[in-house]
Motif scaffolding. Sequence first.
Motif, short mmCIF file in Angstrom:
data_model
loop_
_atom_site.label_atom_id
_atom_site.label_comp_id
_atom_site.label_asym_id
_atom_site.label_seq_id
_atom_site.Cartn_x
_atom_site.Cartn_y
_atom_site.Cartn_z
N ALA A 1 59.93 54.66 17.64
CA ALA A 1 60.92 53.30 17.19
C ALA A 1 60.91 52.37 18.44
CB ALA A 1 62.34 53.88 16.95
N ASP A 2 62.20 52.47 19.20
CA ASP A 2 62.07 51.45 20.21
C ASP A 2 62.27 52.06 21.39
OD1 ASP A 2 61.90 49.21 18.67
OD2 ASP A 2 64.12 49.13 18.52
N PRO B 1 55.98 53.29 15.23
CA PRO B 1 56.65 52.40 14.79
C PRO B 1 57.75 52.66 13.56
CG PRO B 1 54.66 51.83 14.07
CD PRO B 1 54.34 52.97 15.05
N THR B 2 58.83 52.29 13.47
CA THR B 2 59.66 52.31 12.19
C THR B 2 59.04 51.79 11.32
OG1 THR B 2 61.72 52.63 13.81
CG2 THR B 2 61.91 52.35 11.36
N GLN C 1 59.71 50.41 8.24
CA GLN C 1 60.35 49.12 7.54
C GLN C 1 60.70 48.21 8.38
OE1 GLN C 1 61.89 52.35 7.72
NE2 GLN C 1 61.88 53.02 5.58
N ALA C 2 60.51 48.34 10.06
CA ALA C 2 60.88 47.33 10.90
C ALA C 2 59.92 46.13 11.49
CB ALA C 2 61.38 48.00 12.17
N GLY C 3 58.84 46.40 10.83
CA GLY C 3 57.69 45.40 10.78
C GLY C 3 57.16 45.45 12.35
N ARG C 4 56.15 44.64 12.40
CA ARG C 4 55.25 44.31 13.64
C ARG C 4 55.91 43.60 14.86
NH1 ARG C 4 49.59 42.18 11.71
NH2 ARG C 4 50.79 40.67 10.58
N GLN D 1 59.16 44.77 15.80
CA GLN D 1 60.04 45.55 16.27
C GLN D 1 59.71 45.67 17.76
OE1 GLN D 1 59.59 49.82 15.05
NE2 GLN D 1 58.14 48.64 13.36
N CYS E 1 54.51 57.09 10.80
CA CYS E 1 54.99 55.73 10.78
C CYS E 1 54.70 55.12 9.41
CB CYS E 1 54.37 54.97 11.83
SG CYS E 1 52.41 55.13 12.13
N TYR F 1 50.30 48.13 11.08
CA TYR F 1 50.27 48.56 12.49
C TYR F 1 49.10 48.77 13.10
CZ TYR F 1 55.24 48.88 11.51
OH TYR F 1 56.67 48.52 10.97
#
Length: 269
Positions: free
Chosen positions: A135-136, A160-161, A163-166, A168, A193, A206
Amino acid sequence: MIDCHVHVFDPDRFPYAADTWYRPAGGETGTAAQLGHVLDAHGVHHALLVGPNSGYGLDNRCLLDALARGMGRYKGVAVVRNDASRAELQDLQAAGVVGVAMNVALLGVDFYRDTEPLLQRLRELGLWAQVQVQADDLVALKPMLQDSGVKLLFDHCGRPTPQAGRGQAGFAALLSLADTGRACVKLSSLVKCSALPYPYPDAWPYVQALLQAYTPQALVWASDWPFLRAPARIDYGPLLALFAQLVPSGADRQAIGDDTPQRLFGFGA
């Protein structure tokens, strides 16, 4: 072909730590001998063995035994204390270890806030800081990692999450580190991911973003064998087929699958 993220679990010869947070069992385990058979069956000549937090924690004996038995086939990434001394790191380096794992995704950002001295020692010795974030997580750690001057190796596309897209924040931070010229990313474990089953199509954007930002000269491929805590069955052959689908250029696959890891980690040297 070089596999840049595998684990070895051999609880019969190297019992797990009493306080381990997770005890791999059954099909999740894989000895050095079993790993060799898998690699041979798929034409994979070398592998980067990563010391797992599961099972062994800070105990690197199983990893070091596999490195010794491999007689140059393997390099290693060890798990060490945040205050590991230069001498400890040099001993590991002499045994074939090329980096140290920082599992932020498991232990959290705060656990690694005091690692500037460790990163400095890694930089001085030419060792990699292998960082697993999700995630972040990377947003908070990026300034320290960037200022350290250490070589950075990121696991599993930065996790990366899905559903959050590139765009994020954590993934954007990962893409920006390509400009340092000393960061590398593993195209591996897309299941981590993705919210979809194989071939994990929601993770493909991603991978494409990483190909564009890092280029094949700073990307490596990995299987994550023996697929610890996988949500569904994973097999080695389909992962190789997926790599060929995601990277259709033979020249790019040659770079990611062999040339780049040889250059970065010293396989065959």
